[in-house]
Structure formats: structure tokens, C-alpha cells
Design an enzyme around this catalytic site. Structure first.
Site, PDB file in Angstrom:
ATOM      1  CB  ALA A  21      -6.711   1.699   5.561  1.00 49.21           C
ATOM      2  CB  THR A  70      -2.565   4.709   5.892  1.00 51.39           C
ATOM      3  OG1 THR A  70      -3.912   4.832   6.367  1.00 51.39           O
ATOM      4  CG2 THR A  70      -1.741   3.913   6.893  1.00 51.39           C
ATOM      5  CE1 TYR A  71      -2.948  10.806  12.383  1.00 51.84           C
ATOM      6  CE2 TYR A  71      -5.157   9.845  12.372  1.00 51.84           C
ATOM      7  CZ  TYR A  71      -4.160  10.563  13.011  1.00 51.84           C
ATOM      8  OH  TYR A  71      -4.363  11.037  14.281  1.00 51.84           O
ATOM      9  CB  CYS A 109      -4.966   4.548   0.174  1.00 49.58           C
ATOM     10  SG  CYS A 109      -5.228   3.958   1.860  1.00 49.58           S
ATOM     11  N   GLY A 113       0.805  -1.220   0.000  1.00 54.89           N
ATOM     12  CA  GLY A 113       0.000   0.000   0.000  1.00 54.89           C
ATOM     13  C   GLY A 113       0.835   1.266   0.000  1.00 54.89           C
ATOM     14  CD  GLN A 114      -0.280   4.470  -3.492  1.00 47.69           C
ATOM     15  OE1 GLN A 114      -0.010   5.644  -3.656  1.00 47.69           O
ATOM     16  NE2 GLN A 114      -1.023   3.794  -4.358  1.00 47.69           N
ATOM     17  N   GLY A 166      -2.037  -5.323   8.944  1.00 50.29           N
ATOM     18  CA  GLY A 166      -3.441  -5.696   9.040  1.00 50.29           C
ATOM     19  C   GLY A 166      -4.396  -4.617   8.594  1.00 50.29           C
TER      20      GLY A 166
END
Length: 248
Positions: free
Chosen positions: A167, A92-93, A198, A89-90, A180
Site C-alpha cells: 500500500a 489500512t492495517y 483502501c 488514502g483510506q 510512505g
């Protein structure tokens, strides 16, 4: 492209003689470095056959994580610490009010199919959201769980708005999973503005939470819904105590 109807994924069960999955809830805020080291160690032990599977529920202090596909330009405002996560993925927070769940399972004994595993994670989250009257949906071109927002204006082309509520970012090593999901319960949604979440910059797609949708759910309520939905897909769990104190 939207999936018009969610088809529940097949169950992702362990062999009948496998011990139940450990269900660990850590109170307070857990530092990301501590969490990463702990879950990598457990995933390695699971791959070696020396430790049981585990699901670990926690909260982090405010931070951003970058997955293996993250683009530097998607970090708009590094107001919080940034961690290279090693997951798929990219950007995320993570932060208070968001339930982060690290899932450490043995796909070697369950099913050696990463796509089916991600679909099962989506189904797990959708089942938990249903307990609060929220209809979670999947998308063929976007990982995660989405919520249609008919209460928001359509775009100039008439496309409807929709928001991401959960996410998913995973890694699998020697068929043991780690990283996860992250479910937005009641985080400060303005914190997502420091990144392109994302990697999705389209104005139709925002971020939401149970609180933003008008659901007054406590973290304990969410944990109970997550556990029930998890057991329906992945099998039984057993509660365990925290092995280490939470660390900010």
C-alpha cells in the site's frame, strides 16, 4: 484497468551535491503516535533545510489507520486501535510482519511532481519484489502494487483475481514528503478483515504477502532488496542509528 506492462518510472534524483539519504531501521515494534510525531518533525526540518532526507523502516503493533478519504463504514471491526493518519488514502492495517517505510524526501530539490513521486514509489516496490521472483503490477484506477492470482478462482464474469501486496499513502507539506509505503512480508492477513482495505470491496481484490505467495523472505532480506531498489531510483543512502528507542 490493468497496465499490461510495467514501464519503469524516471529516476527521482536529488542534486549531485546533496548528502545521501539517511537509511534508518528500527527493530521491534514502534508505536504509531511516536512514529507520526518523529516523521512530521523530520519533514518540517527537511522543508526548512536543517536536516537531511530520511527513509525509516519499522514495524508497528496491530492497528488501523484512516487516511483523509476514509469512510467510516469501511471500519468493519475496530478490534485494534484506530488512528487518523493525515495521509492520503483510506483505511489500512499495520502490524507485525509488515515492513512499513516512512519516506521523508525534499521534492523541492528533486522534482515538484507528486504524481511522479507516487509512480516512483510504486516502481521502487516493484523493483524490490522482483528480487523475490514476484511480479508486482500497477493499476490505473488503484494506487499500490498488485499481484495477479491465477491460482485463485475467477469470478462469475470470468474476471481474474488479484491481490494487493503493498500500500502507498503519502503526504507532502512545503514539498517535504512523509508517510510512505507498507509491504506485506508475513503479517497475519486475517487482520485486514476488520476494514475494507483502501476502500476496495470488490471480491476480486484481496490482500497477499510474500509468505502467502510462498516466498520465505526474512525482514532483513526485504530491507536489503528495498534499499537496492530505492538507490536505483532515488540515489545513494547511508545507514544511521536509531535516534530514539522504539516505543509500543
Amino acid at each position: 484497468m490493468a497496465n499490461p506492462r510495467f514501464a519503469p518510472p524516471a529516476r527521482f534524483l536529488a542534486p549531485a551535491d546533496a548528502p545521501p539519504v539517511e537509511w534508518l531501521v528500527t527493530a521491534g515494534q514502534t508505536g504509531y503516535g511516536h512514529a507520526l510525531a518523529a516523521m512530521e518533525a523530520r519533514a518540517d526540518a527537511i522543508a526548512e533545510g536543517s536536516a537531511p532526507e530520511r527513509v525509516w523502516l519499522l514495524e508497528h503493533p496491530p492497528l488501523y489507520t484512516a487516511g483523509t478519504s476514509a469512510r467510516d463504514g469501511d471500519l468493519l471491526d475496530p478490534r485494534f486501535p484506530v488512528f487518523r493518519a493525515g495521509r492520503g488514502g483510506q483505511f489500512t492495517y499495520h502490524g507485525p510482519g509488515q515492513r512499513v517505510v516512512y519516506v521523508m524526501l525534499d521534492l523541492g530539490r528533486r522534482r515538484r511532481d507528486v504524481r511522479a513521486y507516487v509512480a516512483a514509489l510504486e516502481g521502487w516496490l516493484i523493483g524490490a519484489l522482483a528480487a523475490f521472483g514476484v511480479v508486482g503490477e500497477t493499476r490505473e484506477d488503484r494506487v499500490g502494487v498488485w499481484v495477479a492470482r491465477p491460482d485463485k478462482p475467477c469470478t462469475a464474469t470470468g474476471a481474474r483475481a488479484e491481490d494487493k501486496i503493498a500500500a502507498i499513502g503519502v503526504r507532502v507539506r512545503r514539498w517535504a514528503t512523509f508517510h510512505g509505503v507498507a509491504l506485506n512480508v508475513a503479517p497475519d492477513l486475517s487482520h485486514f478483515s476488520g476494514i475494507v482495505p483502501c476502500g476496495i470491496a470488490d471480491a476480486r481484490y484481496g490482500v497477499t504477502s510474500l509468505a502467502d505467495l510462498g516466498r520465505d523472505a526474512s525482514m532483513a532480506d526485504v530491507d536489503a532488496a528495498l534499499r537496492a531498489s530505492f538507490e536505483a531510483l532515488f540515489g545513494p543512502t547511508v545507514a544511521v542509528a536509531a535516534p530514539l528507542p522504539a516505543s509500543v
